[in-house]
Design a protein around this motif. Structure first.
Motif, PDB file in Angstrom:
ATOM      1  N   TRP A 252      45.779 -15.402  42.585  1.00  0.00           N
ATOM      2  CA  TRP A 252      47.119 -15.902  41.981  1.00  0.00           C
ATOM      3  C   TRP A 252      48.294 -16.029  43.187  1.00  0.00           C
ATOM      4  CZ3 TRP A 252      51.782 -13.330  41.473  1.00  0.00           C
ATOM      5  CH2 TRP A 252      52.740 -13.996  40.668  1.00  0.00           C
ATOM      6  N   ARG A 257      53.808 -22.099  44.129  1.00  0.00           N
ATOM      7  CA  ARG A 257      54.590 -21.469  43.085  1.00  0.00           C
ATOM      8  C   ARG A 257      55.016 -22.285  41.821  1.00  0.00           C
ATOM      9  NH1 ARG A 257      58.795 -18.036  43.553  1.00  0.00           N
ATOM     10  NH2 ARG A 257      60.804 -18.142  42.370  1.00  0.00           N
ATOM     11  N   LYS A 260      51.623 -20.984  39.801  1.00  0.00           N
ATOM     12  CA  LYS A 260      51.918 -19.792  39.431  1.00  0.00           C
ATOM     13  C   LYS A 260      52.114 -19.466  38.015  1.00  0.00           C
ATOM     14  CE  LYS A 260      52.104 -17.345  43.775  1.00  0.00           C
ATOM     15  NZ  LYS A 260      52.821 -16.504  44.700  1.00  0.00           N
ATOM     16  N   TYR A 261      53.163 -19.906  37.642  1.00  0.00           N
ATOM     17  CA  TYR A 261      53.838 -19.785  36.415  1.00  0.00           C
ATOM     18  C   TYR A 261      53.512 -20.620  35.139  1.00  0.00           C
ATOM     19  CZ  TYR A 261      56.131 -16.252  39.385  1.00  0.00           C
ATOM     20  OH  TYR A 261      56.408 -15.247  40.126  1.00  0.00           O
ATOM     21  N   GLN A 262      52.842 -21.573  35.523  1.00  0.00           N
ATOM     22  CA  GLN A 262      52.278 -22.386  34.482  1.00  0.00           C
ATOM     23  C   GLN A 262      51.557 -21.820  33.242  1.00  0.00           C
ATOM     24  OE1 GLN A 262      50.268 -25.780  36.032  1.00  0.00           O
ATOM     25  NE2 GLN A 262      51.886 -26.519  36.978  1.00  0.00           N
ATOM     26  N   LEU A 266      48.547 -19.123  33.837  1.00  0.00           N
ATOM     27  CA  LEU A 266      48.794 -17.683  33.816  1.00  0.00           C
ATOM     28  C   LEU A 266      48.355 -16.916  32.786  1.00  0.00           C
ATOM     29  CD1 LEU A 266      50.479 -15.356  35.314  1.00  0.00           C
ATOM     30  CD2 LEU A 266      52.634 -15.952  33.843  1.00  0.00           C
ATOM     31  N   LEU A 285      53.096  -9.754  35.585  1.00  0.00           N
ATOM     32  CA  LEU A 285      52.827 -11.301  35.690  1.00  0.00           C
ATOM     33  C   LEU A 285      53.350 -11.969  34.330  1.00  0.00           C
ATOM     34  CD1 LEU A 285      49.265 -11.376  37.349  1.00  0.00           C
ATOM     35  CD2 LEU A 285      51.616 -11.570  38.455  1.00  0.00           C
ATOM     36  N   GLU A 288      57.117 -12.067  34.460  1.00  0.00           N
ATOM     37  CA  GLU A 288      57.564 -12.957  35.630  1.00  0.00           C
ATOM     38  C   GLU A 288      57.438 -14.418  34.717  1.00  0.00           C
ATOM     39  OE1 GLU A 288      55.962 -12.597  39.359  1.00  0.00           O
ATOM     40  OE2 GLU A 288      56.249 -10.500  39.355  1.00  0.00           O
ATOM     41  N   GLY A 289      56.340 -14.641  34.177  1.00  0.00           N
ATOM     42  CA  GLY A 289      56.236 -15.823  33.452  1.00  0.00           C
ATOM     43  C   GLY A 289      57.066 -16.274  32.503  1.00  0.00           C
ATOM     44  N   LYS A 292      60.482 -17.666  33.472  1.00  0.00           N
ATOM     45  CA  LYS A 292      60.470 -19.148  33.625  1.00  0.00           C
ATOM     46  C   LYS A 292      60.553 -19.986  32.229  1.00  0.00           C
ATOM     47  CE  LYS A 292      59.816 -18.307  37.994  1.00  0.00           C
ATOM     48  NZ  LYS A 292      61.069 -18.477  39.025  1.00  0.00           N
TER      49      LYS A 292
END
Length: 391
Positions: A252, A257, A260-262, A266, A285, A288-289, A292
């Motif tokens: 990951w 970048r 990572k957060y799609q 994720l 994680l 963090e996602g 976004k």
């Protein structure tokens, strides 16, 4: 035609001036070694014309003789080409009809007298593989390359495709990689690489190939995201099996970048972490996602977490619930409050969830809470709602 005109001109000139020079014929002496020829000018000119006519006659005779030979050679060459074409057509028809033995035989006969036998050898290789003759297949491919050295891409694609179809995945993988180095991003090669990388679990290479296919318009717009998800899922599975949760985190961290957060990337990653009992890592994680984008897939993944302390997660979700009105968010809060032994808070959020979007699962949870409160009529009502929504 020009030659004939020259001869006629000479004869006409002789007829015109001949009588005038009859009395003044002149004298011609030709000497060569010990031989001498003496004659009049008129006789000499007539001799030159006759000699020239003799040369023309000899040229005509030679042309006829060698012309017959040339036409004969052309006839035999044409006959060989016609036979080769006939054999090739018969072989292709047999190949389409899946009569592979006949196809192989006819296609090979079609190579004789055929300067363009590349397709014969390539299709003969296909027929040989269908008959289980792998050595013959490789021999035909070798002959195809020897016959047409400039057709390396066509021969290589055929060989790699046949190896892939035969389950010789390592050979096919080596083949498409070599072709990629030599010929770059050719459309047919990219499509074959996609299949081979998928079958061999070369997930990183597959993702790169999918991007190349999309950039060239060689893949449907709705197909790329699905294949991308499958590629990441396969990549996560193989990494989890080989390197555990640490390997997944490292993977990951190596993503861009943007990736990572799609949520489509994720969420399955966190699913694997939860399966490996790495709940805290998955929680971090997921939070963090969510910073976004509040995606239902990430929320659904949160409901699987098993934590010793749910307070930090609940606090963060409560803050978000004050800003966003999402049924999935309230449903997630309700389920997490149940895990944290707070039935009243769970009931309140589940009520908000079904008010925004009725869900069979949420009604079942509400029914369970009502049963614990001995409110059987309400519980039965919730169960009826869940059954009405069940697929």
């Amino acid at each position: 035609m020009i030659r004939l005109a020259i001869i006629v001109a000479i004869l006409v000139a002789g007829l015109i001036i001949g009588p005038d020079i009859t009395g003044q014929q002149g004298y011609v002496l030709v000497a060569a070694a010990d031989y001498t020829i003496e004659t009049t000018v008129t006789v000499f000119l007539v001799g030159v014309v006759l000699f020239y006519l003799l040369l023309l006659l000899i040229e005509w005779l030679l042309g006829r003789i060698f012309g017959v030979s040339h036409r004969t050679r052309n006839w035999f060459a044409g006959r060989r080409r016609r036979k080769a074409l006939s054999y090739t057509q018969s072989g292709m028809q047999a190949l389409v009809a899946e009569d592979y033995a006949t196809a192989e035989k006819m296609l090979l006969k079609g190579t004789k007298g055929n300067d363009q036998a590349l397709l014969n050898y390539l299709n003969a290789a296909t027929a040989a593989q269908a008959l289980g003759h792998e050595e013959k297949r490789d021999d035909y491919l070798r002959q195809a390359h020897e016959q047409s050295p400039g057709a390396g891409l066509a021969v290589g694609l055929t060989q790699a495709r046949l190896q892939y179809q035969q389950g010789q995945l390592e050979q096919a993988l080596a083949g498409v990689r070599q072709l990629g180095q030599e010929y770059g991003s050719q459309p047919a090669l990219l499509k074959l690489q996609k299949d081979v990388y998928f079958a061999t679990g070369e997930w990183s290479s597959l993702l790169t190939t999918l991007e190349a296919l999309a950039s060239q318009g060689l893949i449907e717009a709705d197909e790329q995201p699905l294949l991308k998800q499958q590629a990441y899922a396969g990549w996560f599975d193989s990494t989890a099996n080989a390197d555990g949760s640490e390997g997944l985190i490292t993977l990951w961290q190596g993503l861009s970048r943007k990736e990572k957060y799609q949520a489509e990337i994720l969420a399955p990653l966190c699913d694997r972490l939860i399966g490996l009992k790495a709940h805290k890592e998955a929680q971090q994680l997921l939070l963090e996602g969510l910073n976004k984008q509040t995606d239902p897939r990430l929320l659904a993944c949160m409901t699987r977490l098993q934590l010793s302390d749910y307070h930090p997660l609940l606090t963060e979700l409560e803050k978000r619930a004050k800003k966003e009105t999402l049924p999935e968010l309230h449903s997630t809060l309700g389920q997490l409050y149940l895990k944290d032994n707070k039935p009243e808070a769970a009931d309140a959020h589940l009520q908000q969830a079904v008010a925004l979007k009725p869900c069979a699962g949420d009604y079942v949870l509400l029914a369970g809470l009502a049963e614990k409160r001995k409110e059987l009529a309400k519980a039965n009502d919730y169960y009826r709602h869940s059954l009405a929504l069940a697929p």
